[in-house]
Write a protein that holds these residues in place. Structure first.
Motif, PDB file in Angstrom:
ATOM      1  N   ASP A   1      -4.949  -6.921   6.710  1.00 55.08           N
ATOM      2  CA  ASP A   1      -5.684  -7.971   7.421  1.00 55.08           C
ATOM      3  C   ASP A   1      -6.727  -8.518   6.458  1.00 55.08           C
ATOM      4  OD1 ASP A   1      -6.961  -9.659   9.171  1.00 55.08           O
ATOM      5  OD2 ASP A   1      -7.925  -8.071  10.344  1.00 55.08           O
ATOM      6  N   GLY A   2      -6.449  -9.683   5.885  1.00 51.65           N
ATOM      7  CA  GLY A   2      -7.375 -10.245   4.907  1.00 51.65           C
ATOM      8  C   GLY A   2      -7.476  -9.371   3.678  1.00 51.65           C
ATOM      9  N   ASN A   3      -8.695  -8.923   3.358  1.00 48.72           N
ATOM     10  CA  ASN A   3      -8.924  -8.069   2.191  1.00 48.72           C
ATOM     11  C   ASN A   3      -8.876  -6.580   2.520  1.00 48.72           C
ATOM     12  OD1 ASN A   3      -9.302  -9.954   0.074  1.00 48.72           O
ATOM     13  ND2 ASN A   3     -11.333 -10.451   0.862  1.00 48.72           N
ATOM     14  N   THR A   4      -8.470  -6.254   3.728  1.00 43.69           N
ATOM     15  CA  THR A   4      -8.460  -4.850   4.153  1.00 43.69           C
ATOM     16  C   THR A   4      -7.032  -4.376   4.389  1.00 43.69           C
ATOM     17  OG1 THR A   4     -10.629  -5.062   5.207  1.00 43.69           O
ATOM     18  CG2 THR A   4      -9.258  -3.207   5.887  1.00 43.69           C
ATOM     19  N   VAL A   5      -6.709  -3.211   3.833  1.00 41.34           N
ATOM     20  CA  VAL A   5      -5.432  -2.574   4.117  1.00 41.34           C
ATOM     21  C   VAL A   5      -5.719  -1.280   4.875  1.00 41.34           C
ATOM     22  CG1 VAL A   5      -5.333  -1.346   1.886  1.00 41.34           C
ATOM     23  CG2 VAL A   5      -3.226  -1.804   3.172  1.00 41.34           C
ATOM     24  N   ARG A   6      -4.937  -1.064   5.935  1.00 38.65           N
ATOM     25  CA  ARG A   6      -5.107   0.113   6.779  1.00 38.65           C
ATOM     26  C   ARG A   6      -3.885   1.010   6.638  1.00 38.65           C
ATOM     27  NH1 ARG A   6      -6.675  -4.251  10.290  1.00 38.65           N
ATOM     28  NH2 ARG A   6      -8.936  -4.271  10.637  1.00 38.65           N
ATOM     29  N   VAL A   7      -4.135   2.295   6.460  1.00 43.56           N
ATOM     30  CA  VAL A   7      -3.068   3.292   6.381  1.00 43.56           C
ATOM     31  C   VAL A   7      -3.244   4.270   7.536  1.00 43.56           C
ATOM     32  CG1 VAL A   7      -2.818   3.092   3.875  1.00 43.56           C
ATOM     33  CG2 VAL A   7      -4.435   4.754   4.816  1.00 43.56           C
ATOM     34  N   PRO A   8      -2.208   5.041   7.866  1.00 40.79           N
ATOM     35  CA  PRO A   8      -2.335   5.989   8.986  1.00 40.79           C
ATOM     36  C   PRO A   8      -3.418   7.034   8.731  1.00 40.79           C
ATOM     37  CG  PRO A   8      -0.033   5.694   8.356  1.00 40.79           C
ATOM     38  CD  PRO A   8      -0.852   5.041   7.292  1.00 40.79           C
ATOM     39  N   TRP A   9      -3.898   7.610   9.821  1.00 44.49           N
ATOM     40  CA  TRP A   9      -4.899   8.672   9.686  1.00 44.49           C
ATOM     41  C   TRP A   9      -4.347   9.834   8.881  1.00 44.49           C
ATOM     42  CZ3 TRP A   9      -9.658   7.389  10.824  1.00 44.49           C
ATOM     43  CH2 TRP A   9     -10.650   8.380  10.800  1.00 44.49           C
ATOM     44  N   GLY A  10      -3.061  10.110   9.029  1.00 45.40           N
ATOM     45  CA  GLY A  10      -2.409  11.171   8.256  1.00 45.40           C
ATOM     46  C   GLY A  10      -1.630  10.616   7.081  1.00 45.40           C
ATOM     47  N   ALA A  11      -2.207   9.664   6.366  1.00 42.56           N
ATOM     48  CA  ALA A  11      -1.502   8.970   5.281  1.00 42.56           C
ATOM     49  C   ALA A  11      -1.071   9.927   4.176  1.00 42.56           C
ATOM     50  CB  ALA A  11      -2.391   7.878   4.694  1.00 42.56           C
ATOM     51  N   THR A  12       0.050   9.580   3.539  1.00 40.60           N
ATOM     52  CA  THR A  12       0.540  10.310   2.378  1.00 40.60           C
ATOM     53  C   THR A  12       0.225   9.522   1.109  1.00 40.60           C
ATOM     54  OG1 THR A  12       2.703   9.223   2.445  1.00 40.60           O
ATOM     55  CG2 THR A  12       2.430  11.245   3.758  1.00 40.60           C
ATOM     56  N   VAL A  13       0.356  10.186  -0.032  1.00 43.11           N
ATOM     57  CA  VAL A  13       0.108   9.499  -1.305  1.00 43.11           C
ATOM     58  C   VAL A  13       1.046   8.300  -1.494  1.00 43.11           C
ATOM     59  CG1 VAL A  13       0.178   9.733  -3.824  1.00 43.11           C
ATOM     60  CG2 VAL A  13      -0.899  11.510  -2.437  1.00 43.11           C
ATOM     61  N   PRO A  14       2.374   8.422  -1.224  1.00 43.93           N
ATOM     62  CA  PRO A  14       3.224   7.236  -1.363  1.00 43.93           C
ATOM     63  C   PRO A  14       2.785   6.073  -0.477  1.00 43.93           C
ATOM     64  CG  PRO A  14       4.584   9.206  -1.294  1.00 43.93           C
ATOM     65  CD  PRO A  14       3.183   9.635  -0.960  1.00 43.93           C
ATOM     66  N   GLU A  15       2.321   6.367   0.734  1.00 41.11           N
ATOM     67  CA  GLU A  15       1.838   5.289   1.601  1.00 41.11           C
ATOM     68  C   GLU A  15       0.602   4.623   1.003  1.00 41.11           C
ATOM     69  OE1 GLU A  15       3.076   6.350   6.159  1.00 41.11           O
ATOM     70  OE2 GLU A  15       1.608   7.675   5.198  1.00 41.11           O
ATOM     71  N   VAL A  16      -0.280   5.409   0.418  1.00 46.17           N
ATOM     72  CA  VAL A  16      -1.489   4.854  -0.188  1.00 46.17           C
ATOM     73  C   VAL A  16      -1.134   4.031  -1.420  1.00 46.17           C
ATOM     74  CG1 VAL A  16      -3.648   5.454  -1.359  1.00 46.17           C
ATOM     75  CG2 VAL A  16      -3.006   6.638   0.756  1.00 46.17           C
ATOM     76  N   VAL A  17      -0.190   4.510  -2.245  1.00 50.44           N
ATOM     77  CA  VAL A  17       0.267   3.743  -3.412  1.00 50.44           C
ATOM     78  C   VAL A  17       0.810   2.385  -2.973  1.00 50.44           C
ATOM     79  CG1 VAL A  17       2.038   3.620  -5.209  1.00 50.44           C
ATOM     80  CG2 VAL A  17       0.737   5.728  -4.893  1.00 50.44           C
ATOM     81  N   ASP A  18       1.698   2.396  -1.983  1.00 55.66           N
ATOM     82  CA  ASP A  18       2.280   1.131  -1.508  1.00 55.66           C
ATOM     83  C   ASP A  18       1.216   0.202  -0.943  1.00 55.66           C
ATOM     84  OD1 ASP A  18       4.785   1.988  -2.225  1.00 55.66           O
ATOM     85  OD2 ASP A  18       5.384   2.616  -0.213  1.00 55.66           O
ATOM     86  N   ALA A  19       0.257   0.764  -0.204  1.00 57.19           N
ATOM     87  CA  ALA A  19      -0.794  -0.048   0.399  1.00 57.19           C
ATOM     88  C   ALA A  19      -1.645  -0.725  -0.672  1.00 57.19           C
ATOM     89  CB  ALA A  19      -1.664   0.827   1.300  1.00 57.19           C
ATOM     90  N   ILE A  20      -2.026   0.018  -1.700  1.00 60.62           N
ATOM     91  CA  ILE A  20      -2.867  -0.551  -2.756  1.00 60.62           C
ATOM     92  C   ILE A  20      -2.099  -1.626  -3.529  1.00 60.62           C
ATOM     93  CG2 ILE A  20      -4.051  -0.039  -4.930  1.00 60.62           C
ATOM     94  CD1 ILE A  20      -4.716   2.732  -3.760  1.00 60.62           C
ATOM     95  N   ASN A  21      -0.860  -1.334  -3.886  1.00 63.48           N
ATOM     96  CA  ASN A  21      -0.074  -2.321  -4.615  1.00 63.48           C
ATOM     97  C   ASN A  21       0.107  -3.601  -3.816  1.00 63.48           C
ATOM     98  OD1 ASN A  21       0.411  -1.056  -7.103  1.00 63.48           O
ATOM     99  ND2 ASN A  21       2.106   0.140  -6.276  1.00 63.48           N
ATOM    100  N   ASP A  22       0.358  -3.467  -2.521  1.00 65.68           N
ATOM    101  CA  ASP A  22       0.536  -4.641  -1.671  1.00 65.68           C
ATOM    102  C   ASP A  22      -0.753  -5.438  -1.550  1.00 65.68           C
ATOM    103  OD1 ASP A  22       1.701  -6.479  -0.014  1.00 65.68           O
ATOM    104  OD2 ASP A  22       1.990  -5.129   1.684  1.00 65.68           O
ATOM    105  N   LEU A  23      -1.859  -4.739  -1.365  1.00 65.49           N
ATOM    106  CA  LEU A  23      -3.145  -5.412  -1.229  1.00 65.49           C
ATOM    107  C   LEU A  23      -3.484  -6.220  -2.474  1.00 65.49           C
ATOM    108  CD1 LEU A  23      -5.814  -5.824   0.381  1.00 65.49           C
ATOM    109  CD2 LEU A  23      -6.680  -3.766  -0.754  1.00 65.49           C
ATOM    110  N   PHE A  24      -3.293  -5.650  -3.659  1.00 65.87           N
ATOM    111  CA  PHE A  24      -3.677  -6.340  -4.879  1.00 65.87           C
ATOM    112  C   PHE A  24      -2.633  -7.361  -5.324  1.00 65.87           C
ATOM    113  CE2 PHE A  24      -6.852  -3.140  -4.813  1.00 65.87           C
ATOM    114  CZ  PHE A  24      -7.915  -3.658  -5.529  1.00 65.87           C
ATOM    115  N   ALA A  25      -1.397  -7.188  -4.892  1.00 67.19           N
ATOM    116  CA  ALA A  25      -0.376  -8.194  -5.197  1.00 67.19           C
ATOM    117  C   ALA A  25      -0.633  -9.485  -4.438  1.00 67.19           C
ATOM    118  CB  ALA A  25       1.004  -7.658  -4.865  1.00 67.19           C
ATOM    119  N   ARG A  26      -1.312  -9.394  -3.298  1.00 69.93           N
ATOM    120  CA  ARG A  26      -1.567 -10.573  -2.477  1.00 69.93           C
ATOM    121  C   ARG A  26      -2.842 -11.295  -2.881  1.00 69.93           C
ATOM    122  NH1 ARG A  26       0.158  -9.289   3.750  1.00 69.93           N
ATOM    123  NH2 ARG A  26       1.990  -8.009   3.314  1.00 69.93           N
ATOM    124  N   SER A  27      -3.642 -10.694  -3.715  1.00 68.25           N
ATOM    125  CA  SER A  27      -4.962 -11.263  -4.024  1.00 68.25           C
ATOM    126  C   SER A  27      -4.885 -12.158  -5.251  1.00 68.25           C
ATOM    127  CB  SER A  27      -5.979 -10.144  -4.252  1.00 68.25           C
ATOM    128  OG  SER A  27      -6.055  -9.326  -3.109  1.00 68.25           O
TER     129      SER A  27
END
Length: 277
Positions: free
Chosen positions: A251-277
């Motif tokens: 949502d905008g500049n914020t990426v949200r991951v599950p409360w029980g997030a895994t490392v692969p989920e965090v990797v994907d979230a960061i890459n997606d967030l910065f790819a859109r910026s």
């Protein structure tokens, strides 16, 4: 660049433009060498090499460019540094702004960076348990080699213990026992579904408040520590969110991951967030 493309040479003279020119006259370089680091005492300089075409392993130099001279170059040695990890290099560049940084890292590999622009990622999370779980997951993600953005992590930590002095009721309730939180007044843990014998204030997120209402069929004074509500919308940020079940949501500049997030989920979230910026 890859460390295999960078060579280092010790020289026995003060390094300046004239001494470099004399050294490079008639120079031959290995076919894979694209950059040359010169070293003398505490002096370092970096050159970009342009070689003749051919099939030989060693080729004569056609020309060179000076990437940096000693006055603009610093040396950094850290045997734990992955000299090919972009986030790690961004952190190093932020330590030496405006400088060319020659580095020796793991396995004695040599590399250098210049004019790398670190990109800020804010981690918003609450504690305890400490340290911040999301902060640790982001550290692992940045060190994984699966993120190529020059990200420097910052943290905004919401300590639930710091909210206790704001409680005006005779007791306080925390979300879960695993936090090991306590107070100088009666306290409860919501995940125990306890019998409440005091007027309480709930310190937690919006889901905690919904759970309280479902259990006790009443409203409750509430101190909100939901990370998503502590976000600066102008800063690229990652948070945990109980509304996200799998993967991530942006949502905008914020990426949200599950409360029980895994490392692969965090990797994907960061890459997606910065790819859109």
């Amino acid at each position: 660049m890859h460390c295999k493309d960078v060579s280092m040479r010790d020289v026995d003279f003060d390094i300046d433009e004239d001494s470099i020119a004399r050294l490079m006259d008639g120079w031959t370089a290995y076919v894979r060498t694209e950059f040359l680091v010169l070293h003398h005492g505490d002096q370092y300089a970096v050159l970009e090499l342009h070689k003749e075409q051919g099939k030989d392993l060693f080729r004569r130099l056609e020309s060179y460019d000076i990437v940096s001279l000693p006055e603009d170059t610093v040396y950094h040695e850290d045997p734990k540094l992955d000299v090919l990890n972009t986030p790690a290099l961004a952190g190093l560049q932020s330590m030496y702004p405006g400088k060319c940084v020659v580095m020796r890292g793991m396995f004695s590999h040599i590399n250098f960076i210049k004019n790398l622009e670190p990109q800020r990622l804010m981690v918003v999370d609450n504690v305890p348990p400490s340290p911040s779980k999301l902060g640790v997951l982001v550290d692992i993600a940045l060190a994984s080699g699966f993120i190529d953005h020059p990200i420097v992590k910052e943290e905004r930590i919401i300590d639930m213990a710091d909210k206790v002095p704001e409680v005006e009721t005779e007791a306080v309730m925390f979300p879960c026992r695993v936090s090991h939180l306590n107070a100088d007044k009666p306290f409860y843990f919501l995940d125990d579904a306890p019998k409440v014998e005091h007027e309480v204030t709930l310190i937690g997120c919006h889901l905690s408040k919904r759970i309280y209402t479902s259990l006790y069929h009443s409203d409750v004074p509430f101190i909100n520590v939901c990370p998503a509500d502590y976000v600066d919308p102008d800063v690229r940020t990652i948070v945990k969110c109980c509304k996200v079940k799998n993967g991530h949501e942006i949502d905008g500049n914020t990426v949200r991951v599950p409360w029980g997030a895994t490392v692969p989920e965090v990797v994907d979230a960061i890459n997606d967030l910065f790819a859109r910026s």
